[in-house]
Scaffold this active site. Structure first.
Site, mmCIF file in Angstrom:
data_model
loop_
_atom_site.group_PDB
_atom_site.id
_atom_site.type_symbol
_atom_site.label_atom_id
_atom_site.label_comp_id
_atom_site.label_asym_id
_atom_site.label_seq_id
_atom_site.Cartn_x
_atom_site.Cartn_y
_atom_site.Cartn_z
ATOM 1 N N ARG A 166 19.571 -91.141 24.635
ATOM 2 C CA ARG A 166 18.151 -91.485 23.662
ATOM 3 C C ARG A 166 18.869 -93.127 22.197
ATOM 4 N NH1 ARG A 166 16.733 -86.708 23.953
ATOM 5 N NH2 ARG A 166 13.811 -86.566 24.988
ATOM 6 N N HIS B 293 15.495 -98.416 25.224
ATOM 7 C CA HIS B 293 14.443 -97.342 26.749
ATOM 8 C C HIS B 293 14.944 -98.112 28.045
ATOM 9 C CE1 HIS B 293 13.063 -93.960 24.940
ATOM 10 N NE2 HIS B 293 12.408 -93.744 25.999
ATOM 11 N N ARG C 25 17.154 -96.829 29.712
ATOM 12 C CA ARG C 25 16.901 -95.322 29.725
ATOM 13 C C ARG C 25 16.069 -95.043 31.395
ATOM 14 N NH1 ARG C 25 17.099 -90.233 27.461
ATOM 15 N NH2 ARG C 25 14.142 -88.602 27.588
ATOM 16 N N HIS D 40 13.377 -83.775 28.871
ATOM 17 C CA HIS D 40 12.208 -84.514 28.543
ATOM 18 C C HIS D 40 11.979 -82.202 28.321
ATOM 19 C CE1 HIS D 40 11.571 -87.735 30.815
ATOM 20 N NE2 HIS D 40 11.497 -88.242 29.415
ATOM 21 N N TYR E 36 7.987 -91.252 37.392
ATOM 22 C CA TYR E 36 9.306 -92.534 37.633
ATOM 23 C C TYR E 36 9.047 -92.179 39.267
ATOM 24 C CZ TYR E 36 11.503 -92.676 33.240
ATOM 25 O OH TYR E 36 11.766 -92.464 32.348
#
Length: 295
Positions: free
Chosen positions: A146, A241, A244, A267, A276
């Protein structure tokens, strides 16, 4: 009015260990809510009804606020009125049953590998700033960390010999490996760029200082990545992001299992990582075509 909001925020901070970003958002949401109702005292707060709350949520929708913004406002309002009820400032809680709009999870924007390559090639000069920028972009894509984790990274968090970085969030830390390209960029930056950026702040442990030798801001890095994205000819929306998301999607496309990707992204729930595994994922379609008897 601001006093009661401040007391509520303090309670969140001390009892629920909320992040500063959450506290800022709640304070902003509640301030706008009371401005809308034109309420400025505790006595007036006691007269607020569920109809008033639903009217404000409808107002946010009418003026075009995103469902994510409205949902956050609902969370802010529900938490605040639960606090007022618990503190016996209100005899009943008008926010009970207040519903947020359903948020449809969208497949995140990702870059192609060629777009990532083009982006990472932009900081090509040997100036201390571009050496830093190159190292930051390479590490961001190599680890999927992040932006807050990146800009608060300390020297001791990076293990060049074993090629991994320790990412810290508010409650835990995780170890994420990185590859040779990121290592090369980090070594060049640490050797030839970092001390020049630090200036008189030579004792700092910050890995990526700004050009004044202090800590880089989130906004500063957002501007940085947008500038390089424009130079790379990337026309889609580009944020930290995005890299990411690209990191995670490219891993899945090339056969990485979701559990490993979940751990690298940090996560807490694997359902967040499952976004994803979409039907548009080329790798998923190829595996299905090869493995399913009715494909």
């Amino acid at each position: 009015m601001q006093n009661i909001i401040e007391e509520f925020i303090l309670q969140l901070h001390t009892k629920k260990d909320t992040s500063s970003n959450t506290e800022i958002s709640y304070k902003r949401d509640l301030t706008k809510f009371f401005e809308y109702l034109n309420i400025g005292s505790i006595e007036e707060i006691k007269n607020i009804t569920k109809h008033d709350l639903e009217g404000y949520i409808k107002h946010l929708s009418d003026i075009g606020r995103a469902t994510t913004t409205i949902s956050r406002n609902v969370a802010s309002i529900k938490a605040f009125f639960a606090y007022l009820y618990d503190e016996e400032i209100m005899k009943s809680n008008p926010s009970v049953g207040l519903k947020a709009p359903k948020i449809i999870k969208k497949v995140p924007e990702i870059l192609t590998v060629s777009q990532v390559d083009a982006l990472l090639e932009q900081p090509s000069k040997n100036s201390p700033k571009e050496l830093r920028d190159k190292a930051m972009l390479e590490l961001l894509y190599a680890t999927g960390m992040r932006v807050t984790e990146l800009i608060t990274l300390k020297m001791d968090d990076v293990n060049l010999a074993q090629e991994y970085v320790v990412c810290h969030d508010r409650k835990k830390e995780r170890i994420v490996p990185f590859g040779s390209d990121a290592k090369k960029a980090l070594v060049r930056y640490i050797t030839d760029g970092r001390e020049y950026l630090l200036g008189d702040n030579e004792d700092s442990v910050i890995m990526f200082p700004n050009c004044q030798g202090g800590a880089m801001s989130r906004q500063g890095f957002w501007k940085l990545i947008k500038t390089y994205g424009k130079k790379a000819g990337i026309e889609t929306e580009l944020t930290p992001h995005t890299l990411r998301h690209s990191f995670a999607s490219h891993l899945v496309e090339n056969g990485a299992d979701l559990k490993s990707v979940q751990e690298m992204l940090g996560h807490s729930d694997i359902s967040t990582t499952q976004i994803y595994m979409t039907s548009g994922n080329k790798r998923v379609r190829e595996v299905y075509a090869k493995a399913h008897p009715k494909a």
